[in-house]
Design a protein around this motif. Structure first.
Motif, PDB file in Angstrom:
ATOM      1  N   THR A  78      -6.465   3.839  12.655  1.00 51.94           N
ATOM      2  CA  THR A  78      -6.972   2.460  12.655  1.00 51.94           C
ATOM      3  C   THR A  78      -8.401   2.383  13.182  1.00 51.94           C
ATOM      4  N   ARG A 135     -11.746   7.509   9.364  1.00 49.91           N
ATOM      5  CA  ARG A 135     -10.533   7.310   8.571  1.00 49.91           C
ATOM      6  C   ARG A 135     -10.508   8.223   7.345  1.00 49.91           C
ATOM      7  N   ASP A 154       1.964   3.156   2.957  1.00 54.72           N
ATOM      8  CA  ASP A 154       1.235   1.884   3.025  1.00 54.72           C
ATOM      9  C   ASP A 154      -0.196   2.089   3.517  1.00 54.72           C
ATOM     10  N   TYR A 155      -0.354   2.967   4.489  1.00 57.67           N
ATOM     11  CA  TYR A 155      -1.688   3.213   5.041  1.00 57.67           C
ATOM     12  C   TYR A 155      -2.616   3.797   3.981  1.00 57.67           C
ATOM     13  N   ILE A 180      -2.336   3.778   0.705  1.00 54.97           N
ATOM     14  CA  ILE A 180      -2.599   2.830  -0.375  1.00 54.97           C
ATOM     15  C   ILE A 180      -3.691   1.846   0.044  1.00 54.97           C
ATOM     16  N   THR A 181      -3.623   1.395   1.285  1.00 57.33           N
ATOM     17  CA  THR A 181      -4.650   0.471   1.789  1.00 57.33           C
ATOM     18  C   THR A 181      -6.027   1.122   1.764  1.00 57.33           C
ATOM     19  N   GLN A 182      -6.100   2.375   2.206  1.00 60.15           N
ATOM     20  CA  GLN A 182      -7.385   3.075   2.211  1.00 60.15           C
ATOM     21  C   GLN A 182      -7.882   3.326   0.790  1.00 60.15           C
ATOM     22  N   GLN A 183      -6.948   3.647  -0.110  1.00 56.52           N
ATOM     23  CA  GLN A 183      -7.353   3.943  -1.483  1.00 56.52           C
ATOM     24  C   GLN A 183      -7.918   2.705  -2.181  1.00 56.52           C
ATOM     25  N   ARG A 184      -7.440   1.547  -1.781  1.00 56.76           N
ATOM     26  CA  ARG A 184      -7.899   0.308  -2.415  1.00 56.76           C
ATOM     27  C   ARG A 184      -9.155  -0.257  -1.754  1.00 56.76           C
ATOM     28  N   ASN A 185      -9.766   0.547  -0.870  1.00 58.21           N
ATOM     29  CA  ASN A 185     -10.993   0.110  -0.202  1.00 58.21           C
ATOM     30  C   ASN A 185     -12.163   0.295  -1.161  1.00 58.21           C
ATOM     31  N   LYS A 230       5.100   1.515  -5.532  1.00 58.43           N
ATOM     32  CA  LYS A 230       3.850   1.166  -4.851  1.00 58.43           C
ATOM     33  C   LYS A 230       2.719   2.104  -5.273  1.00 58.43           C
ATOM     34  N   THR A 240      -0.992   1.589  -7.910  1.00 59.91           N
ATOM     35  CA  THR A 240      -2.268   1.837  -7.233  1.00 59.91           C
ATOM     36  C   THR A 240      -3.093   2.867  -8.002  1.00 59.91           C
TER      37      THR A 240
END
Length: 953
Positions: A233, A240, A267-268, A270-275, A309, A313
């Motif tokens: 985080t 990151r 989830d983590y 996927i969040t980073q990949q969608r940045n 999920k 993505t």
């Protein structure tokens, strides 16, 4: 040590350093370089450079910008002098550098800080990782506790440099020391530093070590995981990004360690990949799915609950970014526009023979992010090009789009039905989407699914293949190009129809051939490229099934040769080359040969010796010659002579460059491809024709070849030894008088102690070819010159076959060479038989049965006959292999019924009488021979008994 230099000399040196980099006057730059070379011989030069590195503008009497230039040049010069002269440096000078360099890691200039880190690393590298033990404490102390953020970052960067430059010694030194065990706790401490740059560098160091999977990290996985989860985080995108890479390394090193945390990790990541704001971070996150898919046997099954999920993505990330869309938008007809030189991607020649992989080497393309580049997803669209864009090609590097497609491809192999059915709605919605980026991404996804989901997709393909054909007419060139690639991916499905629906296979194959050939004439160069690449895939996959269409294919290639610009001409050569490899002798048909060679001859006449196009043309012709064999003879005179001329002129340029640094080295590409083309002609032309060409060559071929096998370029040496071996096979009477000049070079090349670590793969390939050519020379009658060196040759070949660090392919070639030497030098090799027999028999078990293996075992048998007692425990393996060879077609292909001597090749006769004598000797000398013989497997026993009934009955 304290030192005070002359201030005037200090300022003069600073001025020379400045001028060497930034003077607008070329003469001033040259003069500065000459003065710096002269100054380098001064015993005080190192001290002066350190002082300049530490000086400010007033002291140097330079402006601020000139001072920066001089200090940067001083750091570079200092590093190079340490690298080249370390062993000659006075210990007091080394001590002075060590005492004064560390404070410089906190310099205000980032460039100077980085240069200082390189100097420190070079000092450690040259002296040994434990020669300056306090450097670690001082750097870690600065990185952890300095009040200056710049000093913290500079010290951390210096630590990273040391790790990267000294990895082998840090992982394990002679005596069993592992300095990494002391460094890891300190690096873990830096991962909690208040400075985000330091945290990122510390984690980068750890990731670098993880690539080598040291036990010290495995022993501390729990600590590492705790720190990584805390950094997950982090406010720093760079931190990151390294967290994502660490997670990928953990999948490779210890996958079970992340299983309990998979739910949160999915989830983590996927969040980073969608940045979308941080493409490097998004790419590193996407790498995780690729890594986990590559290790699917251990982990991919655990991803099942998360596919709903992950897959969306990946599909989402396969759409071009807004910046890329802006650069690609508006690509239209440009087939008539000449290519700019910067648009042509570098193309490098590689020898046709002997390519090897070094154990544990990284095979593939690793970019700045340490990412993968799967070869099967690097063709067509996956290597998208922007011909017009002045802002660069959006697909020049491994990126999020490619990585997502590759991950989908690999995951589809583990979950074909799940992946396809999750992707199907996306495909249906977007294959006809009015927005071209969505259409293009859907076709990319469809192609990515081809390998893993073939069985699931098959029912849809009768509709989808025709639909893809219609997309070859799409108004957007980018869509047309990706469609070419996707069609190439589904050729395998078409070929698989051969057994069940042969008529349908022909129908689809003809349709794809026709339409890809049409697309090769597209008015957009990027589509031409995609179509040509896809057609190469088609040829590679369909092979001889294309024979009925070869004339049509080469006719279309002929038209392409007339219209293609420089960049696509390289891909067209690859198409021809692949066709030659897969179709072979069919190219020698008069109607086909006439069209193809007319086209290639036109290019041959048009391309100058200075053109970058020459070496891919040479490379292509070498494959065509191998396919056409003696049908190539009418073209051989002109091509052979030009190859000789190219080799000669390139050698002259290399000699000139070696003598005078002002001359640029010509590079090895044309030299390699010329040698390979000469090899191909020596192999396939009639002996009379190739002998005539070699006899009349000016300069003489063998004079040039002696230079090539001693070249500084490993690729040139590799091709040189391949040509030497081919001459031994096909032109030995002409080679024989030259052997006294070649054999000493060959003996030197076989010494693995001469190999350089940084060129390991290339060096192994050279040794491989040297072994092969040695064996070819040994098998010839009249190769007495080898006898003068047989003891050295034996010792060096034995060093190869007994060294576990040598690639097996090289060891096998060396073992074959050693066996072949036994045919003529059995008396010399017999006393050492007990030493080399175990290695020989073990290695030869994995060698395919061929003439070379038979020749090697014939020589091995002759050596055993001279010293049967030395074979010992390897007798069983010998009998087993001899039985397999006796039962093989290779040994029996020469003269019908088995007789005492069966001709296996024009070069050698195998002596069954020798083998029979050896078995008789053991039958008499081994106690309870029949019980001993029972250890030979049943099938092999039966073969031996059947061949030698008088011995066993």
């Amino acid at each position: 040590m304290s030192w005070n230099g002359d201030e005037t000399q200090l300022r003069q040196l600073a001025t020379f350093l400045r001028d060497s980099l930034s003077s607008p006057n070329q003469n001033a730059r040259v003069q500065a370089e000459l003065m710096l070379q002269k100054a380098s011989s001064s015993p005080d030069i190192i001290n002066y450079l350190i002082d300049i590195l530490r000086s400010d503008a007033p002291r140097l009497h330079l402006s601020a910008s000139d001072t920066f230039t001089a200090r940067s040049a001083a750091a570079l010069k200092l590093k190079n002098l340490v690298k080249t002269n370390y062993k000659q440096l006075n210990p007091e000078v080394i001590a002075y550098v060590r005492a004064t360099i560390i404070p410089c890691v906190g310099d205000d200039s980032l460039q100077v800080r980085n240069s200082v880190g390189l100097v420190i690393s070079e000092l450690v590298k040259q002296g040994g990782v434990m020669s300056w033990p306090q450097v670690y404490s001082e750097l870690f102390d600065k990185a952890q506790n300095s009040e200056s953020p710049k000093a913290r970052e500079g010290a951390a960067r210096a630590v990273l440099n040391i790790c990267e430059d000294n990895i082998k010694q840090l992982l394990r030194m002679p005596g069993g020391q592992r300095p990494v065990e002391e460094l890891l706790p300190r690096l873990y401490g830096l991962m909690e530093n208040s400075n985000p740059v330091v945290r990122a560098i510390a984690l980068e160091c750890v990731n670098f070590f993880m690539e080598y999977r040291p036990q010290s990290i495995l022993n501390t996985v729990d600590t590492l995981l705790r720190l990584v989860f805390r950094l997950a985080t982090d406010t720093s995108d760079d931190v990151r990004r390294h967290v994502c890479r660490t997670l990928s390394h953990l999948v490779e090193m210890k996958p079970e360690s992340i299983l309990p945390h998979l739910d949160g990790l999915v989830d983590y990541l996927i969040t980073q990949q969608r940045n979308g704001l941080e493409p490097d971070l998004a790419l590193e996150a996407a790498e995780f799915w690729l890594t986990i898919a590559e290790h699917r046997q251990k982990l991919a099954g655990s991803l099942g609950p998360y596919l709903e999920k992950i897959v969306p993505t990946l599909l989402e990330c396969m759409v071009y970014s807004e910046d890329d869309i802006a650069r690609l938008e508006g690509d239209r007809d440009d087939a008539d526009q000449e290519d700019r030189e910067q648009d042509i991607k570098p193309n490098f020649a590689t020898s046709k023979r002997g390519k090897l992989l070094v154990p544990n080497s990284t095979n593939g393309s690793n970019g700045a992010s340490g990412t993968h580049t799967p070869a099967d997803l690097s063709d067509g669209e996956i290597e998208e090009d922007d011909e017009d864009g002045g802002d660069g090609d959006p697909e020049d590097e491994w990126n999020l789009r490619k990585c997502s497609a590759a991950a989908l491809d690999l995951l589809a192999n583990s979950f074909p039905e799940r992946i396809f059915h999750i992707s199907l709605p996306y495909l249906k919605n977007n294959l006809q989407n009015p927005e071209w980026p969505m259409r293009e991404a859907a076709v990319l996804a469809f192609g990515a699914l081809a390998d893993g989901c073939e069985a699931v997709v098959s029912p849809y393909l009768p509709e989808l293949i025709p639909f893809l054909i219609t997309l070859l007419q799409d108004k957007e060139p980018v869509v047309r190009k990706i469609t070419c690639w996707a069609l190439g991916r589904y050729v395998r499905w078409v070929v698989h129809l051969e057994k069940t629906h042969p008529q349908l296979m022909s129908q689809y194959l003809e349709t794809i051939i026709e339409n890809l050939l049409k697309s090769m004439h597209d008015r957009n160069k990027a589509v031409q490229e995609g179509a040509a690449s896809a057609f190469s895939t088609l040829v590679e996959t369909a092979g001889r099934r294309l024979e009925p269409y070869v004339l049509v294919i080469v006719q279309q290639f002929d038209k392409c040769f007339e219209t293609y610009k420089d960049r696509n001409m390289l891909i067209l050569y690859d198409c021809v080359q692949t066709l030659a490899e897969r179709i072979g002798p069919k190219l020698a048909s008069p109607d086909i040969e006439s069209v193809l060679m007319t086209a290639l001859t036109k290019r041959w006449q048009k391309v100058s010796d200075q053109s970058k196009e020459l070496f891919p043309l040479l490379e292509c012709l070498s494959y065509v010659a191998s396919a056409m064999k003696e049908a190539f003879e009418p073209y051989s005179q002109v091509i052979f002579n030009r190859c000789i001329s190219v080799v000669h002129s390139t050698i002259e340029e290399e000699v000139a460059a070696a003598r005078n640094p002002r001359f640029d080295s010509p590079g090895s590409d044309c030299l390699v491809t010329s040698l390979d083309l000469l090899s191909s002609m020596v192999q396939v032309l009639s002996v009379a024709k190739s002998s005539e060409l070699v006899a009349n060559s000016q300069p003489k071929l063998f004079d040039l070849l002696r230079f090539c096998v001693q070249s500084d370029s490993m690729d040139v040496r590799q091709s040189g030894y391949a040509l030497l071996g081919d001459c031994a096979v096909n032109l030995f009477p002409q080679l024989q008088p030259e052997l006294s000049g070649f054999i000493p070079m060959l003996v030197t090349q076989l010494d693995i102690n001469n190999m350089r670590d940084q060129d390991a793969e290339a060096a192994f390939a050279v040794v491989n070819n040297a072994c092969w050519s040695c064996g070819e020379i040994a098998i010839q009658q009249g190769s007495d010159i080898l006898g003068q060196y047989i003891d050295k040759i034996y010792r060096r070949v034995f060093d190869i076959i007994s060294n576990p660090d040598i690639p097996v392919a090289v060891q096998e070639n060396a073992a074959i060479a050693l066996g072949r030497l036994g045919n003529k030098f059995s008396e010399h090799l017999a006393p050492q038989l007990a030493e080399w027999a175990p290695w020989f028999t073990q290695l030869m078990t994995t060698v395919d049965t061929n003439t070379e293996k038979c020749e090697a075992y014939n020589g091995f048998s002759m050596v055993i006959k001279r010293n049967p007692a030395a074979l010992g425990a390897d007798l069983i393996e010998y009998l087993k292999t001899i039985a397999q060879l006796v039962g093989s077609d290779v040994w029996q292909s020469g003269m019908g019924p088995l007789v005492e001597e069966v001709c296996v090749s024009s070069r050698l006769k195998l002596r069954y009488s020798t083998i029979g004598q050896i078995i008789t000797t053991y039958k008499k000398g081994v106690p309870n021979f029949h019980e001993f013989f029972a250890q030979v497997p049943v099938k092999e026993r039966q073969l031996l008994v059947g061949k030698f009934p008088n011995i066993f009955n």
